[in-house]
Scaffold this active site. Structure first.
Site, PDB file in Angstrom:
ATOM      1  N   ARG A 109      10.795   8.337   3.262  1.00 18.16           N
ATOM      2  CA  ARG A 109       9.546   8.504   2.495  1.00 18.16           C
ATOM      3  C   ARG A 109       9.919   8.992   1.103  1.00 18.16           C
ATOM      4  O   ARG A 109      10.633   9.980   0.953  1.00 18.16           O
ATOM      5  CB  ARG A 109       8.615   9.527   3.149  1.00 18.16           C
ATOM      6  CG  ARG A 109       7.514   9.979   2.179  1.00 18.16           C
ATOM      7  CD  ARG A 109       6.445  10.830   2.772  1.00 18.16           C
ATOM      8  NE  ARG A 109       5.576  10.044   3.632  1.00 18.16           N
ATOM      9  CZ  ARG A 109       4.345  10.427   3.975  1.00 18.16           C
ATOM     10  NH1 ARG A 109       3.840  11.543   3.505  1.00 18.16           N
ATOM     11  NH2 ARG A 109       3.620   9.679   4.766  1.00 18.16           N
ATOM     12  N   HIS A 136       2.773   1.535   2.469  1.00 20.29           N
ATOM     13  CA  HIS A 136       2.769   2.492   3.593  1.00 20.29           C
ATOM     14  C   HIS A 136       2.544   1.672   4.874  1.00 20.29           C
ATOM     15  O   HIS A 136       1.492   1.748   5.492  1.00 20.29           O
ATOM     16  CB  HIS A 136       1.648   3.522   3.368  1.00 20.29           C
ATOM     17  CG  HIS A 136       1.762   4.754   4.208  1.00 20.29           C
ATOM     18  ND1 HIS A 136       2.810   4.988   5.067  1.00 20.29           N
ATOM     19  CD2 HIS A 136       0.944   5.832   4.325  1.00 20.29           C
ATOM     20  CE1 HIS A 136       2.629   6.157   5.667  1.00 20.29           C
ATOM     21  NE2 HIS A 136       1.509   6.682   5.243  1.00 20.29           N
ATOM     22  N   GLN A 139       1.446   3.146   8.384  1.00 21.67           N
ATOM     23  CA  GLN A 139       0.037   3.562   8.372  1.00 21.67           C
ATOM     24  C   GLN A 139      -0.876   2.373   8.671  1.00 21.67           C
ATOM     25  O   GLN A 139      -1.810   2.463   9.475  1.00 21.67           O
ATOM     26  CB  GLN A 139      -0.300   4.141   6.980  1.00 21.67           C
ATOM     27  CG  GLN A 139      -1.758   4.552   6.831  1.00 21.67           C
ATOM     28  CD  GLN A 139      -2.097   5.784   7.637  1.00 21.67           C
ATOM     29  OE1 GLN A 139      -1.428   6.793   7.543  1.00 21.67           O
ATOM     30  NE2 GLN A 139      -3.155   5.712   8.441  1.00 21.67           N
ATOM     31  N   ASP A 232      -8.976   6.783   0.679  1.00 19.49           N
ATOM     32  CA  ASP A 232      -7.754   7.590   0.621  1.00 19.49           C
ATOM     33  C   ASP A 232      -7.922   8.536  -0.574  1.00 19.49           C
ATOM     34  O   ASP A 232      -8.841   8.358  -1.394  1.00 19.49           O
ATOM     35  CB  ASP A 232      -6.537   6.642   0.440  1.00 19.49           C
ATOM     36  CG  ASP A 232      -5.195   7.365   0.411  1.00 19.49           C
ATOM     37  OD1 ASP A 232      -5.141   8.565   0.773  1.00 19.49           O
ATOM     38  OD2 ASP A 232      -4.181   6.731   0.023  1.00 19.49           O
ATOM     39  N   CYS A 273      -6.549   7.664   5.951  1.00 23.14           N
ATOM     40  CA  CYS A 273      -5.176   7.891   6.441  1.00 23.14           C
ATOM     41  C   CYS A 273      -4.862   9.372   6.601  1.00 23.14           C
ATOM     42  O   CYS A 273      -3.960   9.724   7.355  1.00 23.14           O
ATOM     43  CB  CYS A 273      -4.182   7.236   5.482  1.00 23.14           C
ATOM     44  SG  CYS A 273      -4.365   7.774   3.787  1.00 23.14           S
ATOM     45  N   ARG A 301      -0.803   6.884  14.706  1.00 18.82           N
ATOM     46  CA  ARG A 301       0.462   6.846  13.955  1.00 18.82           C
ATOM     47  C   ARG A 301       1.638   6.995  14.907  1.00 18.82           C
ATOM     48  O   ARG A 301       2.671   6.351  14.763  1.00 18.82           O
ATOM     49  CB  ARG A 301       0.519   7.979  12.909  1.00 18.82           C
ATOM     50  CG  ARG A 301      -0.548   7.942  11.819  1.00 18.82           C
ATOM     51  CD  ARG A 301      -0.473   6.727  10.962  1.00 18.82           C
ATOM     52  NE  ARG A 301       0.866   6.485  10.438  1.00 18.82           N
ATOM     53  CZ  ARG A 301       1.459   7.215   9.485  1.00 18.82           C
ATOM     54  NH1 ARG A 301       0.831   8.210   8.888  1.00 18.82           N
ATOM     55  NH2 ARG A 301       2.689   6.930   9.082  1.00 18.82           N
TER      56      ARG A 301
END
Ligand code: CP
Ligand code: NVA
Length: 313
Positions: A109, A136, A139, A232, A273, A301
């Site tokens: 990440r 991402h 996700q 988001d 998310c 997730r």
């Protein structure tokens, strides 16, 4: 689709996967979740190790990788950029080659998509993108699983992302929707629309999948008929200096009860998310309300990340 074709593959972006392969990951995620609910315990990562590299902070992604790998008998090693030389005193190429000699897989990440690509190229082991400025992907798989838990197959369903339309989450949702045949709309001010190149690429996928991709700055038009409204944060990690500007720009795009009503669909669900800034991109009543599925998404997730690793390791 032959599942053995997935062995040894990295997940950097869903662009690299066919709709059939993504469907395989989804089906495996459902199976993994059912096993977890039944308390089935297996040791499918026994004797394996994964390096978890984090330049940016994380709750869900780190915990999903760490717990799902450890529960199956694997050994995860968390390494922040305070711990290793990633790009500081050592090139990414060299770090990749060293980790490739010691680990079974790498999660990364950070900021640059280029870093995750270099890690995959030089390590010789599967590399998973746990979020970059551009994408991402893990996700997005959890998000589609959540949508399918509520509506069945996502093909022909309408997902609408409201807010910062050029961020990593919106971009990954556009790719996965276009591949799987889910209709996808971005509702965002023009200055935050994703680049034309990504839209054109995704429009190429829609010829086969039947998905309709649209982008608009008109909230009323964009959210009409949505099955899921997604938002988001307005300020992604690394963009903190833009906070005041973003609040001014995106306030008309806040997801509140009025916007949810504008979908005209009482069964519409709310997705995020997480982490969320309640009172900015979403109101407290919407995220805490009955339409909100954000904690199912967070749980998913873990199941989806476990499925990705099972399929590729
Ligand atoms: N959604 C998500 O990636 O959460 P974290 O930043 O907590 O990992
Ligand atoms: N767009 C957000 C997602 C966090 C999971 C960020 O990059 O900070």
């Amino acid at each position: 689709m032959n599942p053995s074709a997935l062995k040894g593959r990295s997940l950097l972006t869903w662009i690299d996967y066919t709709p059939e392969e993504i469907r395989y990951f989804l089906d495996l995620s459902k199976k993994v979740k059912e096993e977890a609910k039944k308390g089935v315990r297996k040791l499918r990562f026994r004797g394996k190790t994964i390096a978890l590299l984090f330049e940016k902070r994380s709750t869900r992604t780190r915990c999903a990788f760490e717990t799902s790998f450890g529960e199956e008998g694997g050994h995860p090693v968390f390494l922040s950029n305070q711990d290793i030389q990633l790009g500081a005193k050592e090139s990414i190429e060299d770090t990749a080659r060293v980790l490739g000699r010691m680990f079974s897989a790498i999660e990364f990440r950070g900021f640059k998509q280029e870093y995750v690509e270099i890690l995959a190229k030089y390590s010789g082991i599967p590399v998973y993108n746990g979020l970059t400025d551009m994408y991402h992907p893990t996700q997005a798989l959890a998000d589609v699983l959540t949508i399918e838990e509520n509506f069945g197959n996502c093909k022909g369903k309408r997902l609408c992302f409201v807010g910062d339309g050029r961020n990593n989450v919106a971009r990954s949702l556009m790719v996965i929707s276009a591949k799987l045949g889910m209709h996808f709309t971005i509702v965002s001010p023009k200055s935050l629309w994703p680049d034309d190149a990504l839209k054109k690429l995704c429009e190429g996928y829609t010829k086969e999948s039947g998905s309709i991709i649209s982008i608009t700055d008109d909230v009323d038009e964009g959210v009409q008929g949505a099955d899921a409204i997604y938002t988001d944060v307005w300020v992604s990690m690394g963009e903190e200096a833009l906070k005041a500007e973003r609040i001014a720009l995106l306030s008309p795009y806040q997801v509140n009860a009025e916007l949810m009503a504008k979908t005209g669909n009482p069964k519409c669900v709310f997705l995020h998310c997480l982490p969320a800034v309640k009172g900015e991109e979403v109101t407290y009543d919407v995220i805490e309300g009955e339409q909100s599925k954000v904690f199912d998404q967070a749980e998913n997730r873990k199941h989806t990340i476990k499925a990705i690793m099972l399929a590729t390791l």
